[in-house]
Design a protein around this motif. Structure first.
Motif, PDB file in Angstrom:
ATOM      1  N   GLY A 113     -38.093 -26.448 -56.307  1.00 42.21           N
ATOM      2  CA  GLY A 113     -37.214 -25.286 -56.263  1.00 42.21           C
ATOM      3  C   GLY A 113     -36.112 -25.453 -57.290  1.00 42.21           C
ATOM      4  O   GLY A 113     -35.882 -26.553 -57.802  1.00 42.21           O
ATOM      5  N   SER A 114     -35.418 -24.376 -57.568  1.00 44.05           N
ATOM      6  CA  SER A 114     -34.343 -24.429 -58.559  1.00 44.05           C
ATOM      7  C   SER A 114     -33.070 -25.037 -58.000  1.00 44.05           C
ATOM      8  O   SER A 114     -32.280 -25.627 -58.737  1.00 44.05           O
ATOM      9  N   ALA A 115     -32.842 -24.898 -56.714  1.00 40.78           N
ATOM     10  CA  ALA A 115     -31.612 -25.412 -56.098  1.00 40.78           C
ATOM     11  C   ALA A 115     -31.927 -25.897 -54.694  1.00 40.78           C
ATOM     12  O   ALA A 115     -32.797 -25.344 -54.014  1.00 40.78           O
ATOM     13  N   GLY A 116     -31.239 -26.946 -54.271  1.00 43.41           N
ATOM     14  CA  GLY A 116     -31.361 -27.427 -52.898  1.00 43.41           C
ATOM     15  C   GLY A 116     -32.498 -28.388 -52.638  1.00 43.41           C
ATOM     16  O   GLY A 116     -32.742 -28.750 -51.484  1.00 43.41           O
ATOM     17  N   GLU A 137     -15.670 -23.157 -37.198  1.00 43.64           N
ATOM     18  CA  GLU A 137     -14.357 -23.107 -37.828  1.00 43.64           C
ATOM     19  C   GLU A 137     -14.242 -24.087 -38.991  1.00 43.64           C
ATOM     20  O   GLU A 137     -13.463 -23.873 -39.918  1.00 43.64           O
ATOM     21  N   SER A 138     -15.031 -25.161 -38.956  1.00 42.48           N
ATOM     22  CA  SER A 138     -14.982 -26.153 -40.037  1.00 42.48           C
ATOM     23  C   SER A 138     -15.991 -25.869 -41.136  1.00 42.48           C
ATOM     24  O   SER A 138     -16.110 -26.646 -42.085  1.00 42.48           O
ATOM     25  N   GLY A 139     -16.737 -24.744 -41.033  1.00 38.11           N
ATOM     26  CA  GLY A 139     -17.662 -24.359 -42.089  1.00 38.11           C
ATOM     27  C   GLY A 139     -19.060 -24.899 -41.939  1.00 38.11           C
ATOM     28  O   GLY A 139     -19.835 -24.896 -42.905  1.00 38.11           O
ATOM     29  N   GLN A 140     -19.436 -25.326 -40.739  1.00 37.67           N
ATOM     30  CA  GLN A 140     -20.783 -25.851 -40.511  1.00 37.67           C
ATOM     31  C   GLN A 140     -21.676 -24.765 -39.910  1.00 37.67           C
ATOM     32  O   GLN A 140     -21.267 -24.047 -38.999  1.00 37.67           O
ATOM     33  N   PRO A 141     -22.891 -24.608 -40.431  1.00 37.62           N
ATOM     34  CA  PRO A 141     -23.751 -23.512 -39.973  1.00 37.62           C
ATOM     35  C   PRO A 141     -24.316 -23.732 -38.583  1.00 37.62           C
ATOM     36  O   PRO A 141     -24.678 -24.857 -38.196  1.00 37.62           O
ATOM     37  N   SER A 142     -24.404 -22.639 -37.856  1.00 33.86           N
ATOM     38  CA  SER A 142     -24.992 -22.637 -36.520  1.00 33.86           C
ATOM     39  C   SER A 142     -25.899 -21.422 -36.429  1.00 33.86           C
ATOM     40  O   SER A 142     -25.566 -20.348 -36.934  1.00 33.86           O
ATOM     41  N   HIS A 184     -27.091 -24.154 -46.317  1.00 35.64           N
ATOM     42  CA  HIS A 184     -27.950 -25.141 -45.662  1.00 35.64           C
ATOM     43  C   HIS A 184     -28.866 -24.511 -44.604  1.00 35.64           C
ATOM     44  O   HIS A 184     -29.805 -25.167 -44.134  1.00 35.64           O
ATOM     45  N   VAL A 185     -28.597 -23.249 -44.237  1.00 31.26           N
ATOM     46  CA  VAL A 185     -29.496 -22.589 -43.281  1.00 31.26           C
ATOM     47  C   VAL A 185     -30.896 -22.462 -43.883  1.00 31.26           C
ATOM     48  O   VAL A 185     -31.900 -22.772 -43.238  1.00 31.26           O
ATOM     49  N   PRO A 188     -25.951 -22.177 -61.383  1.00 29.51           N
ATOM     50  CA  PRO A 188     -25.250 -21.008 -60.826  1.00 29.51           C
ATOM     51  C   PRO A 188     -25.450 -20.817 -59.335  1.00 29.51           C
ATOM     52  O   PRO A 188     -24.503 -20.462 -58.609  1.00 29.51           O
ATOM     53  N   GLU A 189     -26.666 -21.042 -58.838  1.00 30.82           N
ATOM     54  CA  GLU A 189     -26.920 -20.843 -57.406  1.00 30.82           C
ATOM     55  C   GLU A 189     -26.157 -21.864 -56.564  1.00 30.82           C
ATOM     56  O   GLU A 189     -25.507 -21.509 -55.572  1.00 30.82           O
ATOM     57  N   SER A 190     -26.235 -23.133 -56.938  1.00 32.07           N
ATOM     58  CA  SER A 190     -25.555 -24.155 -56.140  1.00 32.07           C
ATOM     59  C   SER A 190     -24.039 -24.054 -56.281  1.00 32.07           C
ATOM     60  O   SER A 190     -23.297 -24.359 -55.345  1.00 32.07           O
ATOM     61  N   MET A 191     -23.566 -23.588 -57.440  1.00 35.07           N
ATOM     62  CA  MET A 191     -22.127 -23.423 -57.624  1.00 35.07           C
ATOM     63  C   MET A 191     -21.604 -22.321 -56.703  1.00 35.07           C
ATOM     64  O   MET A 191     -20.547 -22.471 -56.052  1.00 35.07           O
ATOM     65  N   ARG A 192     -22.328 -21.222 -56.616  1.00 34.58           N
ATOM     66  CA  ARG A 192     -21.901 -20.135 -55.727  1.00 34.58           C
ATOM     67  C   ARG A 192     -21.921 -20.599 -54.264  1.00 34.58           C
ATOM     68  O   ARG A 192     -21.008 -20.284 -53.495  1.00 34.58           O
ATOM     69  N   ALA A 193     -22.964 -21.349 -53.891  1.00 36.49           N
ATOM     70  CA  ALA A 193     -23.056 -21.844 -52.516  1.00 36.49           C
ATOM     71  C   ALA A 193     -21.892 -22.780 -52.200  1.00 36.49           C
ATOM     72  O   ALA A 193     -21.299 -22.711 -51.112  1.00 36.49           O
ATOM     73  N   ALA A 194     -21.543 -23.650 -53.133  1.00 35.24           N
ATOM     74  CA  ALA A 194     -20.454 -24.590 -52.901  1.00 35.24           C
ATOM     75  C   ALA A 194     -19.111 -23.873 -52.776  1.00 35.24           C
ATOM     76  O   ALA A 194     -18.273 -24.233 -51.928  1.00 35.24           O
TER      77      ALA A 194
END
Length: 468
Positions: A109-112, A257-262, A283-284, A339-345
């Motif tokens: 894949g390109s990112a992740g 609240e701490s930015g972790q996905p659920s 990360h989802v 670009p994709e990982s930068m936007r995600a970060a």
């Protein structure tokens, strides 16, 4: 590696033995290309690099415990001499994989890629012994070395596959033929080398073309270029994503609240809730990809959800979250950037920094070709839209484009600054950081911005790593 005699290895790789008193002696340790990693029973593969010739270390590695050297010329110590060391290493890896009979999972894949590979490995090893690519060891040398690290106990082999051109992934699948192939996404990473996203899709799709009829192609239902790869494989297709048509999907996605996905994980075998220890909504998708692999290998929804909820970061400098004693949080995501990982970060930073002051310390995204100006400008603008408090653009021309994008997006851009190098960024941050601030550090690997994150944490008191 599984135990093989030098005579067997010579036959597999088509090599000639030199200075070997007993060809029945076995390689029982790892196959390595770095003389510092030699252990008793190792096989040392001598590559000729731009600055270092591995053959020069032949005597030293044998003294350190290596059984022999895989070389392109006689070296005065036990050696198997071949025409091309890289080709021989690949042939040996294929032999070992075929002999093991472990289930081989490959992903691209390109990112992740690396984050997803780490998730897959952690989920699968909760079920059975699993060997996986360390870090981003995903090329024509790293992939065989990973495969060769498998033992008789290995049941799952998880291999990350990278590409810088058409045909690269096809070559890797020939070395280590997968039964399960996963394609995460098609983005703009390395677009300057490929020439366009369609060419990137062509290269990534080589993975599913190499799958057997009884294999499984796991494809991202939310990426049209990936989903279209279903026509390029004879394997059964499994879709993952947030689309209603995905076989493995996420519902009720939210961030803590701490930015972790659920989210609620839904698979054909059931539904179970996941709250991840990793940071950022991106990360989802990675978790769904890992879940699809695990489901294909017989794990229940509850087993998968439990393993995903326990999984942490295994590879360095990828969203490593460390809190300093003074309350400053440093997010070291400096291993690489596109670009994709930068936007995600940046989105992860915005989520983590709610109610706090946030800093984005960003550098060049390499290998974007003609898209470089537009993509750096867009990242700078996104930082403004996400209300990141401060942008520190580090480096030369590309960094100036980041800063200019932020400035042109609105009045907030006056909070952005362009500095020349990592040390200048460190000096600025040390003078202006306040307790409670959150700092993201990210750029392409060649920039070396991890030095900023490490310097911020080198305060004489060790911080607490929040995600492991």
């Amino acid at each position: 590696m599984i135990a093989l005699s030098l005579a067997e290895i010579a036959t597999v790789v088509g090599g000639q033995t030199y200075d070997i008193p007993d060809p029945a002696v076995q390689v029982t340790g790892p196959v390595v290309i770095d003389s510092r990693q030699v252990k008793d029973g190792s096989l040392f593969a001598a590559f000729v690099g731009e600055r270092v010739d591995g053959h020069d270390f032949a005597s030293a590695v044998v003294e350190a415990g290596a059984v022999a050297v895989l070389a392109s010329r006689p070296v005065g110590v036990p050696a198997i001499v071949v025409a091309d060391v890289q080709t021989a290493l690949g042939a040996l890896a294929r032999h070992v994989v075929e002999r093991l009979g472990a289930t081989l999972v490959a992903l691209t894949g390109s990112a992740g890629k690396t984050s997803t590979k780490d998730l897959i490995a952690q989920v699968l090893r909760s079920k059975a012994p699993t060997v996986f690519t360390p870090g981003s060891f995903n090329n024509e040398i790293g992939l065989p070395l990973t495969a060769l690290s498998a033992t008789e106990e290995t049941r799952f082999l998880v291999l990350e596959m990278g590409a810088r051109g058409i045909g690269h992934i096809r070559y890797l699948t020939e070395l280590t033929p997968p039964r399960i192939g996963l394609v995460l996404n098609v983005g703009t990473a390395h677009i300057g080398e490929f020439g366009g996203r369609e060419q990137i899709a062509q290269a990534k799709g080589e993975l599913v073309e190499g799958l057997p009829e009884d294999g499984a192609a796991i494809l991202n239902a939310d990426d049209p270029l990936v989903r279209a790869m279903s026509s390029r494989t004879k394997a059964r297709v499994i879709l993952f994503g947030e689309s209603d048509e995905a076989d493995v999907r996420a519902e009720n996605v939210r961030l803590t609240e701490s930015g972790q996905p659920s989210f609620s994980l839904r698979t054909p075998s059931g539904c179970s809730d996941v709250t991840m220890r990793l940071y950022g909504e991106h990360h989802v998708s990675n978790a769904l990809a890992a879940a699809a692999v695990a489901h294909e290998l017989g794990m229940s929804a509850d087993e998968i959800a439990g393993a995903l909820s326990e999984a942490g970061t295994l590879s360095r400098w990828r969203m490593e979250v460390t809190e300093r004693p003074d309350g400053v949080t440093v997010v070291n995501d400096a291993y690489n950037a596109n670009p994709e990982s930068m936007r995600a970060a940046l989105r992860a930073l915005a989520a983590m920094g709610r109610g706090r002051r946030t800093w984005a310390v960003l550098g060049q995204m390499a290998e974007l070709g003609d898209e470089a100006l537009a993509e750096h400008d867009a990242v700078g603008r996104l930082a403004v839209r996400l209300n990141v408090s401060k942008l520190v653009a580090v480096g030369g021309r590309e960094a100036s484009w980041l800063q200019l994008g932020a400035y042109n997006e609105g009045s907030w851009g006056e909070e952005s600054v362009h500095v020349s190098d990592a040390q200048a960024a460190v000096d600025l941050l040390r003078s202006e950081l306040r307790p409670g601030d959150v700092v993201l550090v990210k750029a392409s690997r060649s920039v070396g911005l991890e030095r900023v994150a490490l310097a911020l944490l080198d305060s004489g008191v060790e911080g607490e790593v929040a995600a492991r």
